[in-house]
Write a protein that holds these residues in place. Structure first.
Motif, PDB file in Angstrom:
ATOM      1  N   THR A  83     -16.985 -73.999  11.523  1.00 32.86           N
ATOM      2  CA  THR A  83     -15.844 -73.899  12.433  1.00 32.86           C
ATOM      3  C   THR A  83     -14.580 -74.372  11.734  1.00 32.86           C
ATOM      4  OG1 THR A  83     -17.328 -74.297  14.304  1.00 32.86           O
ATOM      5  CG2 THR A  83     -14.966 -74.559  14.704  1.00 32.86           C
ATOM      6  N   LYS A  84     -14.690 -75.450  10.994  1.00 33.60           N
ATOM      7  CA  LYS A  84     -13.539 -75.949  10.234  1.00 33.60           C
ATOM      8  C   LYS A  84     -13.092 -74.929   9.195  1.00 33.60           C
ATOM      9  CE  LYS A  84     -14.824 -80.789  10.812  1.00 33.60           C
ATOM     10  NZ  LYS A  84     -15.259 -82.025  10.151  1.00 33.60           N
ATOM     11  N   THR A  85     -14.045 -74.324   8.526  1.00 28.91           N
ATOM     12  CA  THR A  85     -13.721 -73.308   7.521  1.00 28.91           C
ATOM     13  C   THR A  85     -13.036 -72.108   8.168  1.00 28.91           C
ATOM     14  OG1 THR A  85     -15.574 -73.994   6.137  1.00 28.91           O
ATOM     15  CG2 THR A  85     -14.696 -71.779   5.758  1.00 28.91           C
ATOM     16  N   ALA A  86     -13.544 -71.666   9.310  1.00 32.75           N
ATOM     17  CA  ALA A  86     -12.930 -70.540  10.024  1.00 32.75           C
ATOM     18  C   ALA A  86     -11.492 -70.863  10.398  1.00 32.75           C
ATOM     19  CB  ALA A  86     -13.749 -70.189  11.270  1.00 32.75           C
ATOM     20  N   ALA A  87     -11.233 -72.094  10.828  1.00 35.00           N
ATOM     21  CA  ALA A  87      -9.870 -72.502  11.185  1.00 35.00           C
ATOM     22  C   ALA A  87      -8.962 -72.498   9.958  1.00 35.00           C
ATOM     23  CB  ALA A  87      -9.881 -73.879  11.841  1.00 35.00           C
ATOM     24  N   GLU A  88      -9.468 -73.014   8.855  1.00 32.81           N
ATOM     25  CA  GLU A  88      -8.684 -73.033   7.616  1.00 32.81           C
ATOM     26  C   GLU A  88      -8.327 -71.621   7.162  1.00 32.81           C
ATOM     27  OE1 GLU A  88     -11.258 -75.256   5.077  1.00 32.81           O
ATOM     28  OE2 GLU A  88     -10.673 -77.185   5.947  1.00 32.81           O
ATOM     29  N   LEU A  89      -9.307 -70.715   7.215  1.00 32.42           N
ATOM     30  CA  LEU A  89      -9.092 -69.340   6.764  1.00 32.42           C
ATOM     31  C   LEU A  89      -8.162 -68.554   7.677  1.00 32.42           C
ATOM     32  CD1 LEU A  89     -12.711 -68.412   5.608  1.00 32.42           C
ATOM     33  CD2 LEU A  89     -10.718 -68.902   4.164  1.00 32.42           C
TER      34      LEU A  89
END
Length: 119
Positions: A83-89
């Motif tokens: 989820t954190k990665t999706a937000a960053e991307l």
């Protein structure tokens, strides 16, 4: 209302996106609150805040699709690394609060923020 004010009101904090220079100045005028991402897709407006109990990558991806810049996850959920990665991307600011959805929505409504859907 600025995001910094929203977070102070709901005792929230930024999990992803704190490194953005403008993050505290993001203007929030309307709020969508849902755990059903199909409702978010159908009823949300770009520039609004999404309040949800979901801590999955899908909530961030859905926000990105409809132009929601900030997702606030309630009930102090553990946020998966995906989820954190999706937000960053996607460039979505991801926030969390210990408060429940009902209380968060009440506080935001009382502070003058409008719902995205006014039937």
């Amino acid at each position: 209302m600025k995001l910094a004010e929203v977070l102070k009101l709901v005792e929230g904090e930024i999990v992803v996106g704190a490194n953005r220079d403008d993050v505290g100045d993001i203007e929030i005028e309307k709020v969508a609150a849902s755990d059903l991402m199909s409702d978010v897709l159908a009823l949300s407006e770009p520039g609004s805040l999404l309040v949800t109990g979901l801590a999955t990558p899908q909530c961030v991806r859905t926000a990105g699709v409809v132009g929601i810049p900030v997702v606030l996850i309630v009930r102090n959920r553990d946020i998966m690394p995906e989820t954190k990665t999706a937000a960053e991307l996607s460039g979505v600011v991801l926030c969390v609060t210990k408060k429940g959805m009902y209380e968060v929505c009440g506080l935001l409504y009382k502070a003058g923020l409008k719902p995205v859907f006014q039937g």
